[in-house]
Motif scaffolding. Structure first.
Motif, PDB file in Angstrom:
ATOM      1  N   TYR A   1       0.842  -1.191   0.000  1.00  0.00           N
ATOM      2  CA  TYR A   1       0.000   0.000   0.000  1.00  0.00           C
ATOM      3  C   TYR A   1       0.878   1.242   0.000  1.00  0.00           C
ATOM      4  CZ  TYR A   1      -3.282   3.566   1.556  1.00  0.00           C
ATOM      5  OH  TYR A   1      -4.033   4.707   1.650  1.00  0.00           O
TER       6      TYR A   1
ATOM      7  N   ARG B   1      -2.089   7.159   1.841  1.00  0.00           N
ATOM      8  CA  ARG B   1      -2.058   7.680   3.196  1.00  0.00           C
ATOM      9  C   ARG B   1      -2.642   6.643   4.154  1.00  0.00           C
ATOM     10  NH1 ARG B   1      -7.038  12.070   3.588  1.00  0.00           N
ATOM     11  NH2 ARG B   1      -8.711  10.626   2.978  1.00  0.00           N
ATOM     12  N   ALA B   2      -2.225   6.733   5.414  1.00  0.00           N
ATOM     13  CA  ALA B   2      -2.707   5.789   6.415  1.00  0.00           C
ATOM     14  C   ALA B   2      -4.189   6.044   6.701  1.00  0.00           C
ATOM     15  CB  ALA B   2      -1.889   5.927   7.702  1.00  0.00           C
TER      16      ALA B   2
ATOM     17  N   PHE C   1      -6.928  -0.985   9.931  1.00  0.00           N
ATOM     18  CA  PHE C   1      -6.161   0.246   9.738  1.00  0.00           C
ATOM     19  C   PHE C   1      -4.859  -0.121   9.029  1.00  0.00           C
ATOM     20  CE2 PHE C   1      -3.529   3.876  10.773  1.00  0.00           C
ATOM     21  CZ  PHE C   1      -4.423   4.932  10.719  1.00  0.00           C
ATOM     22  N   VAL C   2      -4.614   0.514   7.899  1.00  0.00           N
ATOM     23  CA  VAL C   2      -3.422   0.213   7.102  1.00  0.00           C
ATOM     24  C   VAL C   2      -2.537   1.451   7.037  1.00  0.00           C
ATOM     25  CG1 VAL C   2      -4.568  -1.554   5.713  1.00  0.00           C
ATOM     26  CG2 VAL C   2      -4.643   0.815   4.970  1.00  0.00           C
ATOM     27  N   VAL C   3      -1.256   1.212   6.968  1.00  0.00           N
ATOM     28  CA  VAL C   3      -0.264   2.280   6.865  1.00  0.00           C
ATOM     29  C   VAL C   3       0.560   2.051   5.605  1.00  0.00           C
ATOM     30  CG1 VAL C   3      -0.160   2.630   9.354  1.00  0.00           C
ATOM     31  CG2 VAL C   3       1.388   0.993   8.290  1.00  0.00           C
ATOM     32  N   PRO C   4       1.205   3.081   5.080  1.00  0.00           N
ATOM     33  CA  PRO C   4       2.026   2.911   3.871  1.00  0.00           C
ATOM     34  C   PRO C   4       3.122   1.871   4.080  1.00  0.00           C
ATOM     35  CG  PRO C   4       1.668   5.236   4.323  1.00  0.00           C
ATOM     36  CD  PRO C   4       1.135   4.494   5.501  1.00  0.00           C
TER      37      PRO C   4
ATOM     38  N   THR D   1       2.574  -1.449   4.033  1.00  0.00           N
ATOM     39  CA  THR D   1       2.027  -2.746   4.427  1.00  0.00           C
ATOM     40  C   THR D   1       1.407  -3.429   3.207  1.00  0.00           C
ATOM     41  OG1 THR D   1      -0.062  -1.689   5.026  1.00  0.00           O
ATOM     42  CG2 THR D   1       1.572  -1.987   6.770  1.00  0.00           C
TER      43      THR D   1
END
Length: 434
Positions: A220, A223-224, A255-258, A260
């Motif tokens: 990904y 943005r988070a 919740f995803v962050v850059p 991952t």
């Protein structure tokens, strides 16, 4: 809430849902339509005046001018009062929404934002205001029918119709806002949204053969935020063109962050970045489009707030349990855990993890059960709901239900020392106490 069977995914379905989550698109589109309508009405008025002048029907022009003059005062009043009316109405509405979010859960605000009557009312109000301003520019001071060049007859009639429509929508809007302040309609709306998610789920048949070996992962890069939606149709199409199987790694609501991984590729090279554009949507909050657990999360939140010491409203918690049991009863026969999205030929192209049966039961009962021990009305309703689900569930799905029932009984036995009160609290009742 009838089960109509799974619906095939559509490419524009996520876009439509995201537009429903906004409050600017419908009013902006309506303003454009109001301008187009004014141009069309002005053209009709010009043609009408030109035809009457060619026919030398000056008496008819005088009659139309009298009607337009009579409606001019209405147009002036509407143009000057409509914005004030809009401000007062929506100020009161925002107070009502704030009260509903404080009493239930902040997530009910999205019901107001997605409400069609709210958007339609605001859109028509703004369209009436803009249209009336444009109509005022068509009036002229000339009164001699032989010299009249602009006669806003059709425009005036349309303004009056828009005012009447605004009044009717105002009545419907007030009724809808008052319903938002009531627990029952809010819970019913949440339940209906959740059942729509069940209707969008595929048949979830197990794949005929295991997935090919994983060959790549797609990270990904945005943005988070919360994974709120995926474009199933675009992902299936991209996987079919590449001849691979895609697997969605996080679940909707995660919740995803850059950096991952969000997609795993099985059986070949990964599709191009262009083919995967606009397939994963990340935002600041969850949406009910494809998120199966979001409805239960909202119902559980409302029940928890009702059971808190600050609110102390066990009847609302019982109403939430009614809806939780209703949803779980509909999910009992469904194959949960993993769903397989297929292309037109029946080949699996996208694998998506969804909450399992145990996840749904835990989400619906775990937190409510912990807070329900001091409230016999809630414990009685919870026991009755679990017993009903045990009768509906097969042997393979009774385990989580039996576990929650045993934990509830243990909690009541520890918290209620009196035997008579304990027996009363552990007596199943679909109305709680009534």
């Amino acid at each position: 809430m009838r089960d109509r069977g799974p619906r095939p995914p559509r490419v524009l379905s996520p876009l439509r849902e995201h537009l429903r989550e906004t409050f600017w698109f419908a009013p902006a589109l309506t303003l454009v339509c109001a301008c187009v309508l004014w141009f069309a009405a002005a053209a009709v008025d010009d043609q009408l005046v030109s035809y009457l002048r060619e026919e030398r029907a000056y008496d008819d022009i005088q009659d139309l001018a009298s009607v337009a003059e009579d409606t001019q005062q209405i147009v002036v009043t509407v143009s000057s009062a409509m914005m004030t009316f809009i401000g007062v109405v929506f100020s009161i509405s925002l107070v009502a929404v704030q009260m509903a979010s404080g009493q239930l859960t902040p997530r009910v605000v999205r019901i107001f934002v997605r409400s069609r009557i709210s958007k339609l009312t605001l859109s028509v109000f703004l369209a009436t205001f803009v249209f009336s301003l444009l109509v005022l520019s068509s009036y002229e001071s000339e009164t001699d029918p032989r010299r009249v060049t602009s006669l806003p007859f059709v425009q005036s009639v349309l303004t009056a119709l828009l005012v009447g429509l605004s009044l009717l929508l105002f009545i419907g809007y007030v009724s809808s806002t008052l319903r938002l302040m009531q627990v029952g309609p809010v819970l019913d709306r949440i339940t209906r949204d959740t059942f729509r998610v069940l209707g969008r789920m595929p048949a979830a048949r197990p794949a005929g053969e295991p997935l090919p070996a994983e060959t790549a992962q797609i990270l990904y890069a945005g943005r988070a935020g919360v994974l709120r939606d995926v474009n199933v149709a675009r992902l299936v199409r991209a996987a079919r063109r590449q001849g691979v199987v895609l697997r969605l790694i996080p679940r909707l609501g995660d919740f995803v962050v850059p950096g991952t991984p969000v997609l795993a590729v099985h059986g070949g090279a990964e599709p191009s970045r262009r083919a995967l554009r606009y397939t994963v949507s990340v935002g600041v909050q969850r949406t009910p489009h494809l998120d199966l657990a979001f409805g239960l999360r909202q119902l559980s939140d409302i029940a928890l707030r009702a059971l808190s010491d600050a609110v102390n409203d066990p009847t609302t918690a019982v109403q939430c349990l009614d809806r939780i049991v209703q949803f779980l009863a509909a999910a009992v026969p469904l194959p949960l855990g993993t769903v397989h999205h297929r292309d037109r030929t029946g080949a699996v192209r996208l694998v998506q993890e969804v909450p399992s049966w145990e996840n749904l039961v835990d989400l619906g009962f775990e937190e409510v059960r912990r807070c329900a021990v001091p409230a016999p009305q809630v414990t009685r309703r919870l026991l009755a709901g679990i017993d009903d689900l045990v009768r509906l569930a097969g042997p393979e799905r009774r385990g989580p239900l039996v576990r929650h029932r045993a934990l509830l009984v243990q909690g009541v036995q520890r918290a209620v020392p009196d035997a008579a009160e304990r027996a009363f609290a552990l007596c199943p009742d679909r109305q709680g106490i009534g």
